[in-house]
Each structure stands twice: as structure tokens, then as C-alpha cells.
Design a protein around this motif. Structure first.
Motif, PDB file in Angstrom:
ATOM      1  N   LEU A  52       0.826  -1.212  -0.005  1.00  0.00           N
ATOM      2  CA  LEU A  52       0.110   0.074  -0.060  1.00  0.00           C
ATOM      3  C   LEU A  52       0.754   1.293  -0.045  1.00  0.00           C
ATOM      4  O   LEU A  52       0.453   2.265  -0.591  1.00  0.00           O
ATOM      5  N   ALA A  53       2.006   1.343   0.880  1.00  0.00           N
ATOM      6  CA  ALA A  53       2.738   2.380   0.871  1.00  0.00           C
ATOM      7  C   ALA A  53       3.587   2.634  -0.717  1.00  0.00           C
ATOM      8  O   ALA A  53       3.527   3.974  -0.947  1.00  0.00           O
ATOM      9  N   LYS A  54       3.694   1.376  -1.412  1.00  0.00           N
ATOM     10  CA  LYS A  54       4.215   1.631  -2.766  1.00  0.00           C
ATOM     11  C   LYS A  54       3.097   2.298  -3.629  1.00  0.00           C
ATOM     12  O   LYS A  54       3.343   3.230  -4.382  1.00  0.00           O
ATOM     13  N   ALA A  55       1.814   1.735  -3.580  1.00  0.00           N
ATOM     14  CA  ALA A  55       0.598   2.430  -4.318  1.00  0.00           C
ATOM     15  C   ALA A  55       0.689   3.718  -3.794  1.00  0.00           C
ATOM     16  O   ALA A  55       0.397   4.712  -4.813  1.00  0.00           O
ATOM     17  N   VAL A  56       0.581   4.313  -2.607  1.00  0.00           N
ATOM     18  CA  VAL A  56       0.557   5.494  -2.393  1.00  0.00           C
ATOM     19  C   VAL A  56       1.533   6.477  -2.894  1.00  0.00           C
ATOM     20  O   VAL A  56       1.248   7.616  -3.302  1.00  0.00           O
ATOM     21  N   ALA A  57       2.772   5.992  -2.743  1.00  0.00           N
ATOM     22  CA  ALA A  57       3.887   6.797  -3.288  1.00  0.00           C
ATOM     23  C   ALA A  57       3.677   6.863  -4.626  1.00  0.00           C
ATOM     24  O   ALA A  57       4.117   7.990  -5.530  1.00  0.00           O
ATOM     25  N   LEU A  58       3.052   5.792  -5.355  1.00  0.00           N
ATOM     26  CA  LEU A  58       2.996   6.003  -7.008  1.00  0.00           C
ATOM     27  C   LEU A  58       1.976   7.168  -7.269  1.00  0.00           C
ATOM     28  O   LEU A  58       2.159   7.897  -8.038  1.00  0.00           O
ATOM     29  N   ALA A  85      -2.530  11.104 -13.105  1.00  0.00           N
ATOM     30  CA  ALA A  85      -3.418  10.568 -11.898  1.00  0.00           C
ATOM     31  C   ALA A  85      -4.095   9.436 -12.120  1.00  0.00           C
ATOM     32  O   ALA A  85      -3.947   8.253 -11.651  1.00  0.00           O
ATOM     33  N   VAL A  86      -4.891   9.372 -13.535  1.00  0.00           N
ATOM     34  CA  VAL A  86      -5.574   8.108 -14.140  1.00  0.00           C
ATOM     35  C   VAL A  86      -4.288   6.961 -13.950  1.00  0.00           C
ATOM     36  O   VAL A  86      -4.491   5.785 -13.673  1.00  0.00           O
ATOM     37  N   LEU A  87      -3.363   7.100 -14.769  1.00  0.00           N
ATOM     38  CA  LEU A  87      -2.531   6.171 -15.243  1.00  0.00           C
ATOM     39  C   LEU A  87      -1.558   5.430 -13.820  1.00  0.00           C
ATOM     40  O   LEU A  87      -1.654   4.413 -13.409  1.00  0.00           O
ATOM     41  N   LEU A  88      -1.295   6.496 -12.849  1.00  0.00           N
ATOM     42  CA  LEU A  88      -0.520   6.159 -11.644  1.00  0.00           C
ATOM     43  C   LEU A  88      -1.703   5.424 -10.619  1.00  0.00           C
ATOM     44  O   LEU A  88      -1.199   4.283 -10.205  1.00  0.00           O
ATOM     45  N   ILE A  89      -2.774   5.804 -10.424  1.00  0.00           N
ATOM     46  CA  ILE A  89      -3.898   5.015  -9.747  1.00  0.00           C
ATOM     47  C   ILE A  89      -4.135   3.648 -10.332  1.00  0.00           C
ATOM     48  O   ILE A  89      -4.279   2.722  -9.461  1.00  0.00           O
ATOM     49  N   TRP A  90      -4.118   3.527 -11.680  1.00  0.00           N
ATOM     50  CA  TRP A  90      -4.240   2.014 -12.214  1.00  0.00           C
ATOM     51  C   TRP A  90      -3.319   1.513 -11.957  1.00  0.00           C
ATOM     52  O   TRP A  90      -3.453   0.045 -11.636  1.00  0.00           O
ATOM     53  N   THR A  93      -3.632   0.112  -8.529  1.00  0.00           N
ATOM     54  CA  THR A  93      -4.509  -0.920  -8.295  1.00  0.00           C
ATOM     55  C   THR A  93      -3.702  -2.338  -8.762  1.00  0.00           C
ATOM     56  O   THR A  93      -4.283  -3.335  -8.226  1.00  0.00           O
ATOM     57  N   LYS A  94      -3.051  -2.351 -10.017  1.00  0.00           N
ATOM     58  CA  LYS A  94      -2.484  -3.594 -10.330  1.00  0.00           C
ATOM     59  C   LYS A  94      -1.512  -4.061  -9.280  1.00  0.00           C
ATOM     60  O   LYS A  94      -1.397  -5.065  -9.063  1.00  0.00           O
ATOM     61  N   GLY A  98      -2.243  -8.550  -6.024  1.00  0.00           N
ATOM     62  CA  GLY A  98      -1.689  -9.833  -5.622  1.00  0.00           C
ATOM     63  C   GLY A  98      -1.533  -9.812  -4.164  1.00  0.00           C
ATOM     64  O   GLY A  98      -1.128 -10.952  -3.600  1.00  0.00           O
ATOM     65  N   VAL A  99      -2.091  -8.709  -3.260  1.00  0.00           N
ATOM     66  CA  VAL A  99      -1.935  -8.756  -1.994  1.00  0.00           C
ATOM     67  C   VAL A  99      -3.205  -9.382  -1.303  1.00  0.00           C
ATOM     68  O   VAL A  99      -4.360  -8.816  -1.832  1.00  0.00           O
ATOM     69  N   LYS A 100      -3.062 -10.283  -0.467  1.00  0.00           N
ATOM     70  CA  LYS A 100      -4.098 -10.511   0.257  1.00  0.00           C
ATOM     71  C   LYS A 100      -4.190 -10.293   1.909  1.00  0.00           C
ATOM     72  O   LYS A 100      -3.251 -10.483   2.447  1.00  0.00           O
TER      73      LYS A 100
END
Length: 100
Positions: A52-58, A85-90, A93-94, A98-100
Motif C-alpha cells: 500500500l505504501a508503494k501504491a500511495v507513493a505512486l 493521476a489516472v495512469l498512476l492510480i491504475w 491498483t495493479k 496480488g496482496v491478500k
């Protein structure tokens, strides 16, 4: 204040990056807002917080890129903000799929 937009967006991106850094360093699931922590129950909280930290940094890169584009032209900065914003949020999400 010719560069007001760039300064504000830079501060906003920095604040988001600091939050992402805190999530990555502490891996504390309780740092999430209550609404988010109730709706998601991960099996491994430390792995989840790292991803999640990686996704937020993105996601924080969008206002940072917009701030840099704002030094040149405000219209270009808004276009960069929307597209990135659209590209980086997408991409975020990718990254989280894989995280459960």
C-alpha cells in the motif's frame, strides 16, 4: 505569485510521500483511516502495508509531475495531473491485486 500552483502541488506531493514513507517504515495497520481499516482485513498486515505504501507513493507522483509541469505552463500542468493521476492510480491498483 507566479509559481503558486507548483509550490502547493509540490507541498501536497511531499505530504503524501511522507505518509507513504511512514506506512513503509512502521508497517502499522492502525495508521490507516478507520474507514479503510474496517473495510479491508488483510491476512498479512505488514506485506499489505508495504504494498500500500508503494501504491500511495505512486499516486503521489501525479501532483509532483504536475508541479514540475506547472513551472512551464498551468494548462499543461492540469493535463499532466489528470493523465498521470489516472495512469498512476491504475498502476497502484495493479500493484495491490496480488496482496491478500
Amino acid at each position: 505569485m507566479e509559481y503558486g500552483y507548483s509550490i502547493l502541488m509540490g507541498i501536497f506531493a511531499g505530504a503524501i510521500l511522507i505518509y507513504a514513507g511512514l506506512m513503509a517504515l512502521t508497517k502499522n495497520y492502525k495508521i490507516l483511516p478507520l474507514r479503510a481499516s474496517i473495510s479491508v482485513k488483510p491476512k498479512d498486515e505488514k506485506v499489505y502495508m508495504t504494498q500500500l505504501a508503494k501504491a500511495v507513493a505512486l499516486a503521489a507522483l501525479a501532483p509532483l509531475l504536475s508541479a514540475l509541469a506547472g513551472l512551464w505552463n498551468i494548462i499543461a500542468a492540469l493535463i499532466v495531473l489528470l493523465i498521470s493521476a489516472v495512469l498512476l492510480i491504475w498502476l497502484g491498483t495493479k500493484l495491490m491485486q496480488g496482496v491478500k
